[in-house]
Design an enzyme around this catalytic site. Sequence first.
Site, PDB file in Angstrom:
ATOM      1  N   LYS A 120       0.826  -1.208   0.000  1.00 52.12           N
ATOM      2  CA  LYS A 120       0.000   0.000   0.000  1.00 52.12           C
ATOM      3  C   LYS A 120       0.859   1.257   0.000  1.00 52.12           C
ATOM      4  O   LYS A 120       0.620   2.185  -0.781  1.00 52.12           O
ATOM      5  CB  LYS A 120      -0.929   0.007   1.218  1.00 52.12           C
ATOM      6  N   ASP A 138      -6.624   1.352   1.099  1.00 47.59           N
ATOM      7  CA  ASP A 138      -6.685   1.509   2.552  1.00 47.59           C
ATOM      8  C   ASP A 138      -8.095   1.136   3.023  1.00 47.59           C
ATOM      9  O   ASP A 138      -8.907   0.627   2.249  1.00 47.59           O
ATOM     10  CB  ASP A 138      -6.297   2.927   2.965  1.00 47.59           C
TER      11      ASP A 138
END
Length: 212
Positions: A120, A138
């Site tokens: 991420k 997220d």
Amino acid sequence: MTSDDIAQFFATLQQANPTPVTELEYTSVFELLAAVLLSAQATDVGVNKATRRLYPVANTPQKILALGLEGLESYIRTIGLYRTKAKNLLATCQILVERHGGEVPRTREALQALPGVGRKTANVVLNVAFGEPTMAVDTHIFRVANRTGLAPGKTPDKVEQGLLARVPPRYLVDAHHWLILHGRYVCQARKPQCWRCSVAPWCDYEPKTVAP
């Protein structure tokens, strides 16, 4: 959501916010990397408060290393998991200096080899700093993708793959920002604010919520 729904969904988000940006504050690629690393399980607001104190003193890998562990911790102790994050950031800075000439690398493989940098975080840096059409999933994006029917998936990786496959190419570079902001301020975790949502007509979520 159909392909036409998705196109309308992103066209509407684009019209409302043509040039979306991250809410993390930074002035260099390294500052962005450090901020994203610090932001895990923390809010952007909380990270910004810490980096406003840290960056005027140390905003390069070399200067962070010069602070040492205790020095760095003193600037970021208001952030959750600050001890682990301080160790990871120092180790990352050491690698940047030793292997990359103090610069942030531009490949996913090199980014994910840095301590504290997962997929991420690498996606955020690749997208925000280098303009690559990546999708950093997220909690906000995961929720919005599943709730709306945009790209349902049981894991962040599945959602990421679904978004990359379904979001029209012309929207891909900015899609990650639009979805985060939408999830943060409109399609919130506790209760989606459908009554004021500009993209509600193309969203699969039912029943739509009404104004309190």
